[in-house]
Scaffold this active site. Structure first.
Site, mmCIF file in Angstrom:
data_model
loop_
_atom_site.group_PDB
_atom_site.id
_atom_site.type_symbol
_atom_site.label_atom_id
_atom_site.label_comp_id
_atom_site.label_asym_id
_atom_site.label_seq_id
_atom_site.Cartn_x
_atom_site.Cartn_y
_atom_site.Cartn_z
ATOM 1 N N LYS A 214 0.834 -1.175 0.000
ATOM 2 C CA LYS A 214 0.000 0.000 0.000
ATOM 3 C C LYS A 214 0.882 1.243 0.000
ATOM 4 C CE LYS A 214 -1.731 1.592 3.982
ATOM 5 N NZ LYS A 214 -0.778 2.368 4.784
ATOM 6 N N HIS A 244 -1.134 -5.386 5.830
ATOM 7 C CA HIS A 244 -0.539 -6.206 6.895
ATOM 8 C C HIS A 244 -1.501 -6.444 8.059
ATOM 9 C CE1 HIS A 244 0.512 -2.338 8.784
ATOM 10 N NE2 HIS A 244 0.697 -3.007 9.904
ATOM 11 N N LYS A 248 -2.327 -9.999 10.892
ATOM 12 C CA LYS A 248 -2.282 -9.993 12.357
ATOM 13 C C LYS A 248 -3.143 -11.131 12.880
ATOM 14 C CE LYS A 248 -1.541 -5.001 12.773
ATOM 15 N NZ LYS A 248 -0.300 -4.742 13.490
ATOM 16 N N GLU A 282 -2.638 5.599 17.490
ATOM 17 C CA GLU A 282 -1.176 5.473 17.493
ATOM 18 C C GLU A 282 -0.588 6.595 18.328
ATOM 19 O OE1 GLU A 282 0.640 3.821 13.653
ATOM 20 O OE2 GLU A 282 -0.741 5.380 12.980
ATOM 21 N N ASP A 301 -4.244 6.674 4.412
ATOM 22 C CA ASP A 301 -3.201 5.831 4.995
ATOM 23 C C ASP A 301 -3.785 4.689 5.839
ATOM 24 O OD1 ASP A 301 -0.434 5.249 5.621
ATOM 25 O OD2 ASP A 301 -0.792 6.077 7.619
ATOM 26 N N HIS A 306 -6.525 -0.460 6.274
ATOM 27 C CA HIS A 306 -6.603 -1.282 7.485
ATOM 28 C C HIS A 306 -7.988 -1.246 8.143
ATOM 29 C CE1 HIS A 306 -2.426 -1.302 6.751
ATOM 30 N NE2 HIS A 306 -2.101 -0.229 7.424
ATOM 31 N N LYS A 406 -2.829 9.850 14.848
ATOM 32 C CA LYS A 406 -1.442 9.773 15.313
ATOM 33 C C LYS A 406 -1.279 10.739 16.481
ATOM 34 C CE LYS A 406 0.654 8.171 11.059
ATOM 35 N NZ LYS A 406 0.938 6.783 11.427
#
Ligand code: BG6
Length: 555
Positions: A214, A244, A248, A282, A301, A306, A406
């Site tokens: 990505k 990803h 998980k 995050e 992003d 995700h 973030k």
């Protein structure tokens, strides 16, 4: 015999033999050997951990990483490949060819990759283990846009095929900036390094697959264009679009929780569920990736990829089979039923924010606009909260609240399914009630686990009710962590199993959902709310839920 048994940071036991007399051993033709881990013995230590390890061995192959001098290779790919090689038997003669413009050679490449493995791998890096692994590392220097690079690469691959018997099996990995995806793919096709395989995609020899990182496009149009470019050289069955989060363990456990238990699925619908919250918080900032992030922002992003994947696994219908197409058909079906905010709804049902200076974990951090690579007056969001609906029989009327940001107080990813109140509460007249609704919380990271909140009676003669928690924790139940997401996905790509990768229609549908939001934000005067680093985001996001008499959880 010298044998080193070590426990890695995540508790897994690595067993690496340096003597051919040591146990069952795969000896490859160039004379080095990777010891087969004594899996049986490991499993005997904890019967619950059976299946935690990656068991299947792929056919011999060469992995070609484009952009091998970049951050992704150092932080994720190389540590995972090294851990795979040590903790799991990779195929005989497994080799990695790194391609980059850097003025490196095989020797420098190996030294750089050793640093990456030492920094990021769970398994210890010793001279012995590294020597064995590094024998399969090769480097090709060149520009991604230059034909000569591919001529060199082709020659190198042919030599490796011959010397290390990779049988023409190739796994290409695009770990470059996305602007190089198109030229790399074109050259791979034109130079005859890669070829289309429509029918025999799973054959043991001469398979070619490509893993694409990505961001896969930056809107619907660019995603479609990229799909067409890749599709001109590779068939869909050869294309592995990596997200990803799907690698998980805890995300995969959502499937097990929902579809391997009788208990939960009957209440997993609009009759019982009040709303769902998905949080991906995050504490880190953009970590030197300001240049990339400026063009991306949190919606592109994190949400498009995700978070929509998390939403899909939590909301989809039960697939009939656990295989690539059955699972992905259901994910696409539910994504197609999602209704994103559009027009005036964008202002009401989305909030975007940007972090200012503040303190995270006791450390002073700078504002997003002061980060390297970020424009001083940037309007790129580092936080998003939004509400989506799903227009289908199961979910009509149930809001899905998503948020990511973030520089929030801590790193936590969780999915919380909040249930409706009981229809009639007989205890109301007799005692003190501290009643909050039932909540199933799936903690994706850290402290991976699942918790159920329910009401219990406080011990004593009076009737008092209080919420309590029932907790399942991965760590204590299984005694060790599963493989890292990249380890799992790299191995799946080598094995030719696309189940945990995104399909073409899935990626395009996800972008289509983001489009009205991006369009709405692009209109003049659309606000972006600042928030102090170390807080849970702009207060406007709290107001958004309060309007619907709900509130964000404090994970
Ligand atoms: C990446 C994003 O895909 O995922 C990063 O580009 C983000 O911005 C990262 O930090 C989060 O991944 P994880 O596994 O740490 O939750």
């Amino acid at each position: 015999m010298s044998r080193q048994n070590r426990r890695s940071a995540n508790g897994a036991l690595y067993d690496f033999a340096t003597d051919s007399s040591a146990g069952p051993t795969d000896v490859d033709h160039v004379g080095h050997q990777f010891d087969l881990v004594d899996r049986q013995a490991q499993q005997n230590t904890n019967p619950l951990s059976t299946g935690l390890r990656l068991e299947r061995v792929p056919a011999p192959c060469v992995m070609v990483i484009f952009g091998v001098s970049g951050d992704l290779t150092a932080r994720k790919l190389m540590p995972s490949l090294y851990d795979l090689a040590v903790g799991h038997p990779l195929p005989e003669g497994f080799s990695i060819v790194g391609v980059s413009h850097r003025d490196w050679n095989d020797e420098i490449f190996r030294a750089e990759m050793r640093k990456a493995a030492e920094e990021g791998a769970g398994a210890p890096v010793t001279d012995e283990t590294w020597e064995l692994f590094a024998q399969g590392l090769f480097y090709v220097k060149g520009s991604f846009e230059d034909e000569a690079t591919y001529t060199d690469l082709k020659t190198r691959l042919e030599t490796i095929d011959e010397e290390r018997r990779a049988h023409g099996n190739r796994l290409f990995y695009l770990a470059t900036s996305p602007k190089f995806y198109a030229p790399i793919i074109r050259h791979l096709g034109a130079s005859d390094i890669a070829h289309r395989q429509d029918i025999y995609y799973n054959r043991p020899d001469n398979w070619n697959r490509i893993v694409v990182e990505k961001p896969f496009g930056r809107d619907v149009e660019s995603a479609r264009a990229l799909n067409a470019q890749i599709g001109a050289v590779f068939s869909e069955r050869q294309i592995y679009r990596i997200d990803h989060y799907l690698g998980k363990e805890t995300v995969q456990n959502v499937l097990a929780f929902r579809f391997a238990n009788t208990l939960f699925e009957p209440v997993w619908n609009r009759q019982y569920v009040d709303h769902v919250q998905i949080t991906v918080a995050e504490s880190i900032g953009v970590e030197g990736r300001g240049g990339y992030y400026e063009d991306s922002g949190a919606l592109r992003d994190m949400v498009q990829s995700h978070i929509l994947q998390l939403l899909a696994v939590i909301a989809m219908e039960p697939p009939a089979l656990f295989n690539g197409n059955a699972l992905r058909d259901e994910k696409v079906k539910v994504l197609r039923a999602v209704v994103p905010p559009a027009g005036d709804g964008v202002a009401a049902k989305t909030v975007r924010g940007q972090y200012e200076a503040g303190y995270v974990g006791g450390r002073e951090v700078e504002a997003y606009r002061d980060e390297k690579g970020v424009r001083p007056g940037s309007r790129t969001e580092t936080y998003v909260a939004l509400e989506l609906g799903i227009d289908n029989w199961r979910w009509a009327g149930v809001p899905f609240y998503l948020r990511t940001g973030k520089r929030l107080p801590r790193r936590v990813t969780e999915i919380a399914v909040e249930f409706k109140q009981v229809p009639h509460l007989m205890f109301q007249s007799v005692g003190h009630l501290d009643l909050s609704p039932n909540v199933i919380t799936m903690r994706i990271q850290p402290d991976e686990g699942i918790a159920l909140k329910f009401a219990a009676k406080v011990p004593g003669p009076s009737t008092q009710l209080r919420p309590v928690r029932m907790d399942f924790l991965y760590g204590s139940a299984f005694g060790e962590a599963g493989p890292d997401a990249y380890e799992r996905l790299l191995l799946d790509a080598m094995l030719g199993d696309p189940t945990l990768f995104a399909r073409r229609d899935e990626v395009e549908t996800a972008w289509a959902l983001m489009q009205p939001i991006m369009d709405g934000w692009d209109e003049d005067g659309q606000p972006i709310y600042p928030y102090e680093s170390g807080t849970w985001g702009p207060s406007r996001a709290d107001a958004m839920l309060r309007r619907e008499s709900r509130e964000w959880r404090r994970p």
